[in-house]
Design a protein around this motif. Structure first.
Motif, PDB file in Angstrom:
ATOM      1  N   ILE A 170     -19.221  -3.840  16.210  1.00 38.29           N
ATOM      2  CA  ILE A 170     -19.967  -3.089  15.203  1.00 38.29           C
ATOM      3  C   ILE A 170     -19.507  -1.632  15.176  1.00 38.29           C
ATOM      4  CG2 ILE A 170     -22.275  -2.190  14.662  1.00 38.29           C
ATOM      5  CD1 ILE A 170     -23.347  -4.963  15.470  1.00 38.29           C
ATOM      6  N   TRP A 224     -12.588  -7.483  10.290  1.00 40.76           N
ATOM      7  CA  TRP A 224     -13.919  -8.095  10.354  1.00 40.76           C
ATOM      8  C   TRP A 224     -13.817  -9.605  10.570  1.00 40.76           C
ATOM      9  CZ3 TRP A 224     -18.640  -7.739  11.623  1.00 40.76           C
ATOM     10  CH2 TRP A 224     -19.556  -8.709  11.225  1.00 40.76           C
ATOM     11  N   VAL A 242     -22.901  -9.581   5.708  1.00 39.19           N
ATOM     12  CA  VAL A 242     -21.806  -8.624   5.854  1.00 39.19           C
ATOM     13  C   VAL A 242     -20.616  -9.080   5.022  1.00 39.19           C
ATOM     14  CG1 VAL A 242     -20.185  -7.570   7.475  1.00 39.19           C
ATOM     15  CG2 VAL A 242     -22.574  -7.888   8.144  1.00 39.19           C
ATOM     16  N   LEU A 302     -25.073  -4.096   9.754  1.00 38.46           N
ATOM     17  CA  LEU A 302     -24.461  -4.084  11.087  1.00 38.46           C
ATOM     18  C   LEU A 302     -25.401  -3.472  12.123  1.00 38.46           C
ATOM     19  CD1 LEU A 302     -20.799  -3.086  10.220  1.00 38.46           C
ATOM     20  CD2 LEU A 302     -21.610  -5.316  11.011  1.00 38.46           C
TER      21      LEU A 302
END
Length: 126
Positions: free
Chosen positions: A30, A62, A81, A111
Motif C-alpha cells: 500500500i 499493482w 482498487v 487502500l
C-alpha cells in the motif's frame, strides 16, 4: 498435558507470525502504491506528458502485488482498487484530469481502508 500446551503455544506463535508477515506485506504494498499515486497526481497537476507511461507502470505494479494480496485480503476490496485504477487510466487517456485526480484520491482512500481493516486492533476483533 505438557504436549498439548506446547502444541497450543506453537499454533499461537505461528498464527501471530503469519499475521505479522501478511500485515507487513500489505503495508509495504500500500505504501509503494500510494507513493506511485502521489507521483502521478503531481505529474497530472504539472501537466507533464509522461502520465500514460506512469499509469501503465502503476497498473503493472499493482497487478503484481495484487496476486499475493488476493491470498489474504477480500477480493471485493481489491476489485474496488482495480475498478478505480481502470477509471483512472481511461480519464488520463481522454485528458479528463480533474476526474483522474478524483480517482487517485478514491484509490488512496480504498487502500487506506484496506490497511486499517487488516490491522490488528480490538475494534477489528470484536
Amino acid at each position: 498435558m505438557l504436549k498439548e500446551i506446547i502444541i497450543s503455544i506453537m499454533i499461537i506463535v505461528i498464527i501471530f507470525s503469519l499475521d505479522f508477515l501478511t500485515r507487513s506485506y500489505t503495508d509495504e504494498s500500500i505504501k509503494q502504491t500510494t507513493i506511485m499515486l502521489d507521483s502521478l497526481k503531481e505529474k497530472i497537476k504539472n501537466g507533464e506528458d509522461s502520465t500514460n507511461k506512469n499509469i501503465e507502470e502503476l497498473i503493472d505494479s499493482w497487478w503484481n502485488k495484487r496476486k499475493k494480496l488476493s491470498y489474504f485480503i477480500e477480493h471485493d476490496e481489491l476489485e474496488k482498487v482495480d475498478t478505480n485504477l481502470t477509471n483512472l487510466k481511461s480519464y488520463i487517456e481522454v485528458s479528463d484530469y480533474d476526474m483522474a485526480i478524483n480517482s487517485i484520491d478514491e484509490v488512496k482512500y480504498i487502500l487506506e481502508h484496506i490497511k486499517q481493516k487488516n490491522s490488528f486492533s480490538l475494534a477489528n476483533v470484536f
